[in-house]
Design a protein around this motif. Structure first.
Motif, PDB file in Angstrom:
ATOM      1  N   ALA A   1       0.823  -1.211   0.000  1.00  0.00           N
ATOM      2  CA  ALA A   1       0.000   0.000   0.000  1.00  0.00           C
ATOM      3  C   ALA A   1       0.860   1.264   0.000  1.00  0.00           C
ATOM      4  O   ALA A   1       0.508   2.267  -0.626  1.00  0.00           O
ATOM      5  CB  ALA A   1      -0.931  -0.006   1.209  1.00  0.00           C
ATOM      6  N   GLU A   2       2.004   1.222   0.695  1.00  0.00           N
ATOM      7  CA  GLU A   2       2.876   2.399   0.767  1.00  0.00           C
ATOM      8  C   GLU A   2       3.333   2.829  -0.621  1.00  0.00           C
ATOM      9  O   GLU A   2       3.382   4.028  -0.930  1.00  0.00           O
ATOM     10  CB  GLU A   2       4.097   2.093   1.629  1.00  0.00           C
ATOM     11  CG  GLU A   2       5.097   3.239   1.694  1.00  0.00           C
ATOM     12  CD  GLU A   2       6.314   2.929   2.548  1.00  0.00           C
ATOM     13  OE1 GLU A   2       7.253   3.744   2.582  1.00  0.00           O
ATOM     14  OE2 GLU A   2       6.329   1.850   3.194  1.00  0.00           O
TER      15      GLU A   2
ATOM     16  N   CYS B   1       0.043   4.661  -2.164  1.00  0.00           N
ATOM     17  CA  CYS B   1      -0.527   5.876  -1.559  1.00  0.00           C
ATOM     18  C   CYS B   1       0.511   6.775  -0.908  1.00  0.00           C
ATOM     19  O   CYS B   1       0.175   7.870  -0.441  1.00  0.00           O
ATOM     20  CB  CYS B   1      -1.599   5.498  -0.540  1.00  0.00           C
ATOM     21  SG  CYS B   1      -0.965   4.593   0.884  1.00  0.00           S
ATOM     22  N   LYS B   2       1.773   6.326  -0.852  1.00  0.00           N
ATOM     23  CA  LYS B   2       2.886   7.123  -0.307  1.00  0.00           C
ATOM     24  C   LYS B   2       2.802   7.366   1.198  1.00  0.00           C
ATOM     25  O   LYS B   2       3.565   8.168   1.734  1.00  0.00           O
ATOM     26  CB  LYS B   2       3.007   8.475  -1.028  1.00  0.00           C
ATOM     27  CG  LYS B   2       3.009   8.388  -2.540  1.00  0.00           C
ATOM     28  CD  LYS B   2       4.035   7.414  -3.079  1.00  0.00           C
ATOM     29  CE  LYS B   2       3.980   7.333  -4.594  1.00  0.00           C
ATOM     30  NZ  LYS B   2       4.837   6.251  -5.116  1.00  0.00           N
TER      31      LYS B   2
END
Length: 204
Positions: free
Chosen positions: A29-30, A33-34
């Motif tokens: 997920a990182e 979506c940062k």
């Protein structure tokens, strides 16, 4: 999953990558979506262990391409953490309060008693005879004239919430139909008027 649903179509199957082979980890997920994976873990644990917990996401996050997934995601999170059907739980798309008229401002009686559905007001522009009690007209048997003037006060239904945006755009661009349009708000955003909509000369 209910009988007859293909294998690996559940939310659990998706999260654990049983269909596409990609486990949906915080690190996965990182990259999208940062948000740091450590922060995702922290938020997930905080929400999952809070009882009850309510997600009040507002309307802003889904106002972009594929934004409906945020609303769906909130519903799924509420479901898998047991926050459905309990006091203080659930996921709210808005979570605000109803609009209230300021005190002290007189509101005159409207001489027009008829009202129409927000789904067919374009028909009341092109041919008011099509708007009947059978398809949304209230407190009347018929409309006596087509709509010629629109005063859009703090509303986003002029175009972008219409079932057929292209049809509505053509109707509002035709000056032989609606002759005068006022959009009254703090900001003339795309939420009010589709950016591919009618010219700015209409608006005051």
């Amino acid at each position: 999953m209910p009988e007859g649903i293909p294998a690996n179509e559940s939310l659990v199957s998706y999260l654990f990558g049983k269909k596409d082979g990609i486990v949906k980890t915080p690190e996965w997920a990182e990259a999208i979506c940062k948000v740091p994976a450590s922060r995702i873990v922290e938020l997930a644990r905080e929400y999952a262990t809070a009882k009850p917990a309510a997600l009040i996401q507002g309307w802003g996050p889904q106002r972009h391409a594929s934004g409906e997934r945020i609303a769906r995601g909130g519903t799924m999170l509420a479901s898998i953490t047991g926050n459905v059907g309990i006091s203080g739980g659930w996921a709210s798309g808005y979570g605000g309060i109803p609009r209230k008229f300021p005190m002290g401002i007189p509101v005159p009686e409207n001489p027009v008693k008829e009202s129409i559905s927000i789904m067919n007001w374009t028909d009341a522009i092109t041919d008011a005879s099509k708007v009947t009690p059978e398809n949304g007209l209230k407190d009347g048997e018929k409309l006596t004239s087509n709509i010629k003037l629109i005063y859009n006060l703090a509303g986003n239904y002029l175009i972008n919430q219409q079932p057929d945006i292209n049809k509505t755009k053509k109707i509002l661009e035709d000056e032989s139909l609606v002759e005068f349009i006022v959009a009254s708000d703090h900001f003339l955003t795309e939420c009010k008027i589709c950016r591919h909509s009618i010219t700015r000369d209409y608006f005051l």
